[in-house]
Design an enzyme around this catalytic site. Structure first.
Site, PDB file in Angstrom:
ATOM      1  N   THR A  99      44.194 167.120 125.358  1.00 10.35           N
ATOM      2  CA  THR A  99      43.863 168.267 124.522  1.00 10.35           C
ATOM      3  C   THR A  99      42.691 167.960 123.599  1.00 10.35           C
ATOM      4  OG1 THR A  99      45.346 167.662 122.709  1.00 10.35           O
ATOM      5  CG2 THR A  99      46.281 168.966 124.513  1.00 10.35           C
ATOM      6  N   SER A 100      42.035 169.008 123.135  1.00 10.05           N
ATOM      7  CA  SER A 100      40.925 168.865 122.198  1.00 10.05           C
ATOM      8  C   SER A 100      40.935 170.030 121.219  1.00 10.05           C
ATOM      9  CB  SER A 100      39.588 168.844 122.948  1.00 10.05           C
ATOM     10  OG  SER A 100      38.498 168.882 122.037  1.00 10.05           O
ATOM     11  N   PRO A 101      40.572 169.764 119.933  1.00  9.32           N
ATOM     12  CA  PRO A 101      40.418 170.852 118.969  1.00  9.32           C
ATOM     13  C   PRO A 101      39.024 171.477 119.027  1.00  9.32           C
ATOM     14  CG  PRO A 101      40.047 168.778 117.867  1.00  9.32           C
ATOM     15  CD  PRO A 101      40.368 168.446 119.311  1.00  9.32           C
TER      16      PRO A 101
ATOM     17  N   ASP B 134      35.344 164.353 123.062  1.00 10.48           N
ATOM     18  CA  ASP B 134      35.567 164.318 121.612  1.00 10.48           C
ATOM     19  C   ASP B 134      34.876 163.123 120.972  1.00 10.48           C
ATOM     20  OD1 ASP B 134      37.117 166.582 121.715  1.00 10.48           O
ATOM     21  OD2 ASP B 134      39.016 165.504 121.797  1.00 10.48           O
TER      22      ASP B 134
END
Length: 671
Positions: free
Chosen positions: A231-233, A348
């Site tokens: 996952t990544s923000p 990221d």
């Protein structure tokens, strides 16, 4: 700092103070049946930190004897903007100049203090659970690897990352007060970028800060990580910062054959140096949905959790664990190793040199790195075959000089609160890995009657990285692709299935009828606290400068009148903040004049996002330094008269004596 593995990322100050938040649940009438779940604003849980917490609890005497290795879980929010130099194994120590006992002890002390606070406030209460979707706070940063999973399996799910937040609400019985919330939602703590040098709890630290400020009165908000691996923000996607403006290559995340220019973009890309605004926004989105879910649970639309409280913990040696695969064959895990794509980093935080993601089989990299790999430890043919198709860059599990580089012995822990089952995962499970693990335990739980009633399904959540940092947990299909997550899956392609096999076979230890055979505690991991290398120079003394004493104002408020949206800055003659970490205290404060009592009272501290504390070494020989305190005044500020204060501790030349001081700015008005 810890997270991006960049030795040049040296901390310069504090935007947000870090916390340990402890949640204790006990079964009424069974005081020994308790669990303590900790959420630390750190990159992960850790073997040495957990060991230190348990030792400290034991030293507190009989009152805390019920908190043991079996029922205490140490999870990290996976923030990439916290201090480093506190982990047990050598590999994560390399980029932080080794191990620092001051950082280590601060984490242990804070964690134990949070357990003590939770223990002292224990009272009868009710737990409620609910879920809510958050659609705009995470994306999949390795969709190419995710697509390698079977199409039939992927069709069961609407998204390529989990969008549900599961929240456990704590309500005290005697007064009906809502005293806390613990939730699980997967999003990497990489909103603050690799060029940031200010300490924060990243997006989950922001979310917890906002919810605790909203609820007030000692409310505790735990925003725990979940199956976070892919996952990544940085929700706008990954683009090439090389002038082309193109998206990074879908399979390899390369830009023109290089990985360095490929960066994920947060919601405030282009307006945001270091990720500060994007971090706050992603945290705010989690906070808003958590608050909405709390309101929904308080309106009567809640599912009350009741039933037995149980937990177990054991250690497993993952260097050669043999077990039956679901396809009927006998397979095994391997001593820990990292592949070439590990060094490529992610969107990221991209790596360097000529590494790339999606690098399996024969490594497509410089022969220099092959030589470096062999120099550190040349893996055997058996080890290479065990990890295939991963090309081994770092044979960390078989490298023991000067001590072990990564864990081979990992924590296996599950917790149960009635029909709620918590997987305490020792690594970063990818989206599909977490889904498989949770589904397997939910199905196996039916056989041992873990639901509170016969018609109640088991609800399974996954929290981690916890207890130790065992890097990643990818599916076999993702492992074969060998992007960053697969290359960072330490124990080979069967890592996930090994965890599933072990935990499903131990589920009986969460039932109310104890098995006849006590649970084997497993092999103890090594603890390197007292033999870790450290190249971190100590503070020798603090110089006062030519014309000023330490604590003097060097640059005062520029105007006497400010408005919301502006910033006020004061610069002081400083001292090294490592002289005193001011645990439970603050380096800086905004003080507001109480017009009635005619005295200044604390309005904000360095725990507040908008008050920034920065330290800068001016002259290394003279040991002089400066501190800048900046208040980013919010739009909804209370009008009045204010001043900024700096709290420090100086180390005197020669004697080494520590002496506290206070610096005070001029008074200014906010209208």
């Amino acid at each position: 700092m810890m997270g991006y593995a960049d030795p040049k990322q040296l901390g310069t100050g504090l935007r947000q103070r870090l916390y340990s938040r402890a949640f204790i649940v006990g079964e009424i009438g069974e005081p020994a049946q308790r669990i303590a779940y900790l959420v630390l604003d750190t990159q992960s849980g850790d073997t040495a930190v957990r060991h230190g917490i348990l030792r400290r609890l034991k030293s507190l005497g009989p009152e805390y004897a019920m908190y043991t290795k079996d029922n205490v879980a140490i999870t990290g929010t996976h923030s990439h903007s916290g201090p480093g130099a506190w982990l047990n194994y050598l590999l994560p120590q390399v980029t932080s100049k080794g191990f620092n006992k001051q950082s280590y002890e601060a984490i242990v002390e804070g964690a134990v203090a949070s357990i003590q606070a939770a223990h002292r406030s224990l009272a009868r209460g009710r737990l409620s659970v609910g879920t809510i979707e958050i659609l705009d706070a995470n994306i999949n940063r390795s969709p190419f690897a995710y697509l390698a999973n079977p199409a039939e399996e992927r069709k069961r799910y609407k998204y390529d990352v989990d969008k549900d937040m599961t929240l456990l609400r704590f309500k005290r019985s005697f007064d009906g007060k809502i005293i806390g919330a613990l939730n699980w939602f997967p999003v990497h703590g990489t909103s603050m970028l690799g060029n940031n040098t200010l300490i924060t709890g990243d997006n989950k630290g922001v979310a917890a800060y906002l919810l605790e400020r909203e609820m007030g009165n000692g409310f505790v908000a735990g925003f725990s990580q979940a199956n976070v691996g892919d996952t990544s923000p940085n929700v706008l996607g990954a683009y090439c910062e090389d002038g082309s403006g193109e998206q990074c290559d879908f399979q390899t995340s390369l830009c023109g054959g290089r990985n360095e220019p490929c960066h994920g973009r947060g919601p405030f890309f282009g307006l945001d140096d270091g990720g500060t605004k994007s971090c706050f926004e992603i945290g705010k989105r989690q906070f808003e949905r958590a608050k909405r879910l709390l309101d929904k649970l308080s309106s009567g639309k809640s599912k009350t959790i009741s039933g037995p409280v149980r937990s177990f913990h054991t250690f497993a040696n993952m260097s050669n664990f043999q077990f039956p695969h679901p396809n009927g064959s006998i397979v095994q895990t391997c001593p820990a190793a990292l592949g070439y794509s590990f060094a490529a980093g992610t969107t990221d935080g991209p790596g360097a040199f000529d590494f790339k993601q999606n690098n399996s089989g024969n490594p497509d990299a410089s022969p220099v790195w092959a030589a470096v790999s062999r120099f550190i430890h040349n893996p055997s043919d058996e080890q290479r075959a065990c990890h295939a198709p991963k090309p081994i860059l770092l044979d960390v599990g078989e490298t023991t000089s000067p001590y072990l580089w990564t864990p081979n012995v990992v924590d296996i822990q599950l917790m149960r609160i009635g029909p709620l089952l918590i997987i305490v995962a020792p690594g970063e499970a990818t989206t599909m890995s977490g889904r498989r693990w949770k589904a397997a335990l939910a199905e196996a739980g039916k056989d041992v009657g873990l639901g509170a009633t016969s018609d109640e399904e088991l609800m399974v959540v996954l929290g981690g990285p916890a207890n130790t940092y065992a890097h990643y947990i990818a599916t076999e299909e993702e492992y074969a692709v060998q992007r960053y997550e697969g290359a960072s899956t330490l124990y080979g392609q069967y890592t996930l299935n090994a965890y599933i096999h072990i935990t499903t076979n131990l589920l009986q230890y969460l039932s109310t009828s104890s098995p006849d055979v006590p649970l084997d505690p497993g092999p103890s991991p090594p603890i390197h606290v007292n033999n870790s290398l450290s190249f971190i120079t100590p503070v020798v003394f603090d110089g006062r400068g030519l014309a000023h004493s330490i604590g003097d104002v060097l640059e005062d408020v520029g105007t006497r009148m400010y408005q919301g949206g502006e910033s006020v800055l004061v610069r002081f003659q400083g001292a090294n903040p490592r002289n005193d970490l001011r645990l439970g205290g603050t380096y800086a404060a905004v003080k507001k004049l109480d017009e009635v009592q005619k005295r200044f009272v604390t309005y904000l501290t360095d725990a507040d996002w908008e008050l920034v504390f920065e330290w800068r070494r001016v002259n290394s020989v003279a040991a002089t330094s400066e501190v800048t305190i900046t208040w980013e005044i919010p739009e909804d500020v209370e009008p009045g008269s204010y001043r900024l204060e700096y709290y420090g501790t100086k180390k005197n030349f020669g004697s080494g004596k520590l002496e506290e001081f206070v610096g005070v700015s001029g008074i200014f008005d906010v209208v």
